[in-house]
Scaffold this motif. Structure first.
Motif, short mmCIF file in Angstrom:
data_model
loop_
_atom_site.label_atom_id
_atom_site.label_comp_id
_atom_site.label_asym_id
_atom_site.label_seq_id
_atom_site.Cartn_x
_atom_site.Cartn_y
_atom_site.Cartn_z
N THR A 165 0.81 -1.21 0.00
CA THR A 165 0.00 0.00 0.00
C THR A 165 0.85 1.27 0.00
OG1 THR A 165 -0.19 -0.10 2.42
CG2 THR A 165 -1.97 -1.09 1.14
N GLY A 166 2.07 1.19 0.56
CA GLY A 166 2.96 2.34 0.56
C GLY A 166 3.44 2.69 -0.81
N TYR A 167 4.05 1.71 -1.51
CA TYR A 167 4.61 2.05 -2.82
C TYR A 167 3.54 2.15 -3.91
CZ TYR A 167 4.96 -3.13 -3.40
OH TYR A 167 4.73 -4.48 -3.46
N LEU A 168 2.41 1.45 -3.75
CA LEU A 168 1.34 1.59 -4.74
C LEU A 168 0.67 2.96 -4.65
CD1 LEU A 168 -0.27 -1.96 -4.58
CD2 LEU A 168 1.09 -1.00 -6.44
N PRO A 187 -2.92 -6.03 -8.16
CA PRO A 187 -2.87 -6.74 -6.87
C PRO A 187 -2.46 -5.81 -5.72
CG PRO A 187 -1.81 -8.04 -8.59
CD PRO A 187 -2.11 -6.69 -9.21
N SER A 188 -3.11 -5.99 -4.59
CA SER A 188 -2.84 -5.24 -3.36
C SER A 188 -3.27 -3.77 -3.43
CB SER A 188 -1.35 -5.31 -2.97
OG SER A 188 -0.93 -6.64 -2.81
N MET A 189 -4.02 -3.40 -4.46
CA MET A 189 -4.45 -2.00 -4.62
C MET A 189 -5.76 -1.72 -3.89
SD MET A 189 -3.46 0.87 -5.97
CE MET A 189 -2.42 0.68 -7.45
N GLU A 190 -6.35 -2.73 -3.26
CA GLU A 190 -7.69 -2.56 -2.69
C GLU A 190 -7.77 -1.40 -1.69
OE1 GLU A 190 -7.02 -6.71 -4.01
OE2 GLU A 190 -5.98 -5.39 -2.59
N GLN A 191 -6.79 -1.32 -0.80
CA GLN A 191 -6.84 -0.30 0.25
C GLN A 191 -6.67 1.11 -0.32
OE1 GLN A 191 -7.80 -1.27 3.09
NE2 GLN A 191 -7.12 0.08 4.74
N SER A 211 -9.82 2.02 -2.25
CA SER A 211 -10.98 2.26 -1.39
C SER A 211 -10.95 3.67 -0.80
CB SER A 211 -11.00 1.22 -0.26
OG SER A 211 -12.03 1.49 0.66
N PHE A 212 -9.79 4.11 -0.33
CA PHE A 212 -9.68 5.45 0.24
C PHE A 212 -9.94 6.53 -0.81
CE2 PHE A 212 -7.66 3.56 3.95
CZ PHE A 212 -8.04 4.43 4.97
N ILE A 213 -9.40 6.34 -2.00
CA ILE A 213 -9.56 7.35 -3.04
C ILE A 213 -11.00 7.38 -3.54
CG2 ILE A 213 -8.87 8.04 -5.37
CD1 ILE A 213 -6.08 6.93 -4.71
N GLU A 214 -11.62 6.23 -3.67
CA GLU A 214 -13.03 6.20 -4.08
C GLU A 214 -13.92 6.88 -3.05
OE1 GLU A 214 -13.66 2.06 -4.73
OE2 GLU A 214 -13.09 2.16 -6.86
N ARG A 215 -13.57 6.74 -1.77
CA ARG A 215 -14.34 7.41 -0.72
C ARG A 215 -14.22 8.93 -0.84
NH1 ARG A 215 -13.03 5.71 5.35
NH2 ARG A 215 -12.52 3.83 4.16
N GLY A 254 -3.67 10.21 8.20
CA GLY A 254 -2.63 10.35 7.19
C GLY A 254 -1.31 9.75 7.62
N TRP A 255 -1.35 8.85 8.61
CA TRP A 255 -0.11 8.25 9.11
C TRP A 255 0.35 7.08 8.26
CZ3 TRP A 255 2.16 11.53 12.00
CH2 TRP A 255 1.44 12.35 12.87
N VAL A 256 -0.49 6.63 7.36
CA VAL A 256 -0.08 5.62 6.39
C VAL A 256 -0.33 6.21 5.00
CG1 VAL A 256 -0.48 3.64 7.88
CG2 VAL A 256 -2.35 4.51 6.49
N ALA A 257 0.36 5.68 4.01
CA ALA A 257 0.41 6.32 2.69
C ALA A 257 -0.95 6.47 2.05
CB ALA A 257 1.35 5.54 1.77
N GLU A 258 -1.78 5.43 2.12
CA GLU A 258 -3.08 5.50 1.44
C GLU A 258 -3.97 6.57 2.06
OE1 GLU A 258 -3.19 1.77 4.13
OE2 GLU A 258 -1.74 2.91 2.93
#
Length: 209
Positions: free
Chosen positions: A39-42, A76-80, A83-87, A109-113
């Protein structure tokens, strides 16, 4: 020692990749160097891709987000991140403006997504570069990263000339920063690597191994 929150370093490094072909791939590769969680690098890859669409195609931020999700959102692994961007896009369409309380409800905002989503949210509702950045940094979470993301997006949208002059008053190394910013945009266009007209000049300014 302290450092950037989880994955946010990948976002910080992603923006310059927007000036190179295959921005998403370059940004994710850069993020992998220090951030093993996808989720960080994606999220960094999406950020660079959105910026590239705004720069190269002169697309609006809203359209660039939609196109980026359409191309990369099912990886792959883009779900999180997706989901945040769609919200955030839902908030935008519903007129749900970012406030400190609402940002806290989405995440700090403590994690990249989360940081990417908050930065996009503030930029989507901004009516100027200054107002958007002020919104992005006035919350109780990772305001440094969210302000950086919003600032990059609005810098492309409104142009560097709209940065308030008073913000430069105490900026250290302003000339160096401005030169590097110009070179990031110029060098991918001018550097050939095999006897190009500007190669020697560029290699002297930025010697590599």
């Amino acid at each position: 020692m302290g450092g950037l929150p989880k994955g946010c370093g990948a976002l910080v490094r992603a923006a310059p990749c927007a000036f190179f072909a295959n921005a998403f791939d370059y940004a994710t590769q850069s993020g992998r160097l220090t951030h093993g969680h996808p989720t960080g690098y994606l999220a960094g890859g999406l950020f660079a891709d959105i910026l590239q669409r705004m720069v190269d195609r002169q697309d609006s931020l809203e359209h660039s987000i939609g196109e980026s999700l359409a191309k990369h959102g099912q990886k792959p692994s883009m779900e999180q991140p997706r989901s945040f961007i769609e919200r955030v896009l839902f908030f935008f369409y519903e007129g749900y403006r970012p406030t400190p309380q609402r940002i806290a409800e989405l995440g700090g905002g403590w994690v990249a997504e989360e940081a990417l989503a908050i930065g996009l949210w503030c930029a989507l509702f901004a009516d100027s570069l200054e107002s958007g950045i002020i919104t992005a940094v006035n919350h109780g979470g990772n305001s440094g990263s969210t302000g950086l993301i919003t600032g990059h997006l609005l810098g492309v949208q409104y142009g560097a000339a709209t940065i308030p002059a008073r913000w430069f008053a105490q900026l250290e190394l302003r000339e160096v920063i401005e030169q590097i910013a110009e070179d990031i945009e110029r060098i991918p266009r001018e550097y050939c690597g095999v006897g190009g007209e500007f190669d020697e000049q560029i290699e002297q300014a930025y010697p590599g191994n």
